[in-house]
Design a protein around this motif. Structure first.
Motif, PDB file in Angstrom:
ATOM      1  N   TYR A 172     -36.756  15.978  11.732  1.00  0.00           N
ATOM      2  CA  TYR A 172     -35.987  15.110  10.823  1.00  0.00           C
ATOM      3  C   TYR A 172     -35.716  15.828   9.519  1.00  0.00           C
ATOM      4  O   TYR A 172     -36.673  16.378   8.970  1.00  0.00           O
ATOM      5  N   PRO A 173     -34.506  15.817   9.035  1.00  0.00           N
ATOM      6  CA  PRO A 173     -33.260  15.313   9.603  1.00  0.00           C
ATOM      7  C   PRO A 173     -33.032  15.892  11.001  1.00  0.00           C
ATOM      8  O   PRO A 173     -33.321  17.067  11.239  1.00  0.00           O
ATOM      9  N   ASN A 174     -32.463  15.052  11.864  1.00  0.00           N
ATOM     10  CA  ASN A 174     -32.493  15.325  13.289  1.00  0.00           C
ATOM     11  C   ASN A 174     -31.204  15.919  13.850  1.00  0.00           C
ATOM     12  O   ASN A 174     -30.105  15.483  13.531  1.00  0.00           O
ATOM     13  N   ASN A 175     -31.390  16.879  14.706  1.00  0.00           N
ATOM     14  CA  ASN A 175     -30.341  17.361  15.588  1.00  0.00           C
ATOM     15  C   ASN A 175     -30.688  16.813  16.970  1.00  0.00           C
ATOM     16  O   ASN A 175     -31.812  17.038  17.427  1.00  0.00           O
ATOM     17  N   PRO A 176     -29.840  16.106  17.660  1.00  0.00           N
ATOM     18  CA  PRO A 176     -28.417  15.895  17.410  1.00  0.00           C
ATOM     19  C   PRO A 176     -28.064  14.570  16.716  1.00  0.00           C
ATOM     20  O   PRO A 176     -26.893  14.378  16.393  1.00  0.00           O
ATOM     21  N   THR A 177     -28.998  13.654  16.511  1.00  0.00           N
ATOM     22  CA  THR A 177     -28.597  12.286  16.119  1.00  0.00           C
ATOM     23  C   THR A 177     -28.283  12.155  14.628  1.00  0.00           C
ATOM     24  O   THR A 177     -27.756  11.133  14.202  1.00  0.00           O
ATOM     25  N   SER A 178     -28.686  13.165  13.828  1.00  0.00           N
ATOM     26  CA  SER A 178     -28.545  13.187  12.370  1.00  0.00           C
ATOM     27  C   SER A 178     -29.384  12.093  11.688  1.00  0.00           C
ATOM     28  O   SER A 178     -29.204  11.812  10.515  1.00  0.00           O
ATOM     29  N   ALA A 179     -30.319  11.507  12.435  1.00  0.00           N
ATOM     30  CA  ALA A 179     -31.204  10.488  11.857  1.00  0.00           C
ATOM     31  C   ALA A 179     -32.172  11.127  10.861  1.00  0.00           C
ATOM     32  O   ALA A 179     -32.445  12.334  10.930  1.00  0.00           O
ATOM     33  N   THR A 180     -32.681  10.300   9.954  1.00  0.00           N
ATOM     34  CA  THR A 180     -33.689  10.774   8.999  1.00  0.00           C
ATOM     35  C   THR A 180     -34.967   9.957   9.202  1.00  0.00           C
ATOM     36  O   THR A 180     -34.930   8.857   9.760  1.00  0.00           O
ATOM     37  N   ALA A 181     -36.079  10.510   8.732  1.00  0.00           N
ATOM     38  CA  ALA A 181     -37.364   9.824   8.932  1.00  0.00           C
ATOM     39  C   ALA A 181     -37.812   9.153   7.647  1.00  0.00           C
ATOM     40  O   ALA A 181     -37.528   9.636   6.547  1.00  0.00           O
ATOM     41  N   THR A 182     -38.525   8.057   7.796  1.00  0.00           N
ATOM     42  CA  THR A 182     -39.107   7.400   6.625  1.00  0.00           C
ATOM     43  C   THR A 182     -40.511   7.968   6.413  1.00  0.00           C
ATOM     44  O   THR A 182     -41.136   8.481   7.356  1.00  0.00           O
TER      45      THR A 182
END
Ligand SMILES: Cc1ncc(COP(=O)(O)O)c(C=O)c1O
Length: 384
Positions: A172-182
């Motif tokens: 995170y930030p993630n490949n491929p979803t581009s999500a971020t972590a809390t």
């Protein structure tokens, strides 16, 4: 002829896509390649200049030290302090990597015995899975689902799997979803890792590629993370240095020592002139990073606006240069159709694992003009 572990590797879908792209170019198609996570902009000049100076020095032409030059590791530790506010000992808590892919691929060799489980995100950067298979480990897929904001559900990991697991990969930030972590999620991960005696490898290759004031946290800033984890960093995306092959791992010194032992036996370190360029990158002005992010943000906004106008429901990512889009039908069929009918190359989500099915990934590695051109071509296709 090949060993079972090679025969058991999943097919490398990206090579197939690249062949299709090249065939289209040969046929004269004006291809817009939005599939590749390789920055299209050059390495900033002050970094290139540092390499130019260093490469002429005969002292740099010899075998480098295995763990990396202390001057590079010190620059990495100082960069870490400045960007992540974490104190790192350059002597024992930093290891130079020949690109972070190298570290990711090698770490299972240090910690998995045959049959041991590694927990890998799906969809995910393929090397977590493949590195585990090459070490005769058993990857267990942690689905990244939209309803969980593309974070793995730790409670869904069966107890017996957690017991057998030795390492967990996260990104995170993630490949491929581009999500971020809390930070809350990272705290749950640390608890889970302590309870189940699991080492956490957090791949933070996109930590600096962020927008709209978002700051990606370091996993190591979570209380207790230093006891069970390391973080991989890459100069590739942050400084447009994919071809140079330079990264570093920071964190728990015993985990790093295990990785270092594998590396000592299979490679001989990163070219010192490249490490000098890395020092220039990490300790020089970070304006180049800010400037590149502004360019990616403009591209992101152009693509997101365009896709939403086409009727797709896509939120602007806070980080990475990827846009993860839900599509109708199978992702490979969709990307084939995009290439055949409009000359646009995107990556089918299934290439990142079974839970990537139903999505495609666009990379923001083309100019705003080309992105607008791609949106215009999609409009003609009446995609939604
Ligand atoms: C999530 C992730 N980790 C690691 C890497 C590898 O980067 P490097 O060039 O440092 O090997 C990539 C490259 O695309 C990536 O997307």
């Amino acid at each position: 002829m090949y060993a079972d572990r090679i025969n058991s590797l999943p097919p490398y879908l990206f090579a197939t896509i690249d062949r299709a792209r090249q065939d289209a170019i040969k046929k004269g198609v004006d291809v817009i390649n939005l599939s590749i996570g390789d920055p299209d902009m050059p390495t900033p000049p002050h970094i290139v200049e540092a390499m130019r100076r260093s490469v002429g020095d005969p002292a740099r032409h010899r075998y480098p030290s295995y763990e990396g030059m202390l001057s590079f590791r010190t620059a990495a530790a100082k960069w870490y302090k400045k960007t992540m506010k974490i104190d790192i000992d350059p002597e024992s808590e930093v290891l130079t990597l020949i690109g972070s892919k190298e570290g990711i691929a090698h770490i299972p060799l240090a910690f998995l015995n045959p049959g041991d489980v590694s927990l890998v995100p799906d969809p995910g950067y393929p090397v977590y899975n493949i590195g585990s298979i090459l070490a005769d480990g058993k990857p267990f897929k942690m689905p990244l689902l939209a309803e969980n904001d593309f974070l793995p559900d730790l409670d869904a990991i069966p107890k017996d799997v957690a017991n057998k697991a030795k390492i967990m990969f996260l990104n995170y930030p993630n490949n491929p979803t581009s999500a971020t972590a809390t930070t809350k999620f990272f705290e749950e991960v640390v608890d889970f890792a302590h309870e189940n005696d699991i080492l956490v490898i957090h791949d933070n290759a996109y930590s600096e590629m962020t927008y709209d004031g978002y700051k990606a946290p370091s996993f190591l800033s979570t209380s207790g993370a230093m006891d069970i984890g390391i973080e991989m960093h890459s100069l590739s995306k942050t400084y447009n240095m994919t071809g140079w092959r330079l990264g570093f791992a920071v964190g728990n010194k015993d985990i790093l020592a295990g990785l270092g032992k594998v590396k000592t036996n299979v490679d001989s370190g990163a070219f010192e002139a490249v490490q000098d360029a890395g020092i220039a990158a990490l300790s020089g002005s970070q304006d180049c990073v800010r400037d590149m992010n502004l360019i990616y943000k403009e591209r992101r906004d152009a693509l997101i606006t365009g896709l939403n106008e086409l009727g797709m429901d896509v939120k602007p990512p806070k980080a990475t240069f990827y846009v993860w889009v839900k599509v109708k039908g199978k992702s490979l069929d969709f990307t084939k159709m995009l290439l055949e009918k409009s000359g646009i190359v995107a990556t089918p989500g299934v290439g990142f694992g079974e839970y990537g099915e139903g999505y495609i990934r666009f990379a923001l590695t083309q100019s705003v003009e080309r992105i607008n051109e791609a949106v215009g071509r999609m409009r003609k296709l009446r995609i939604e």
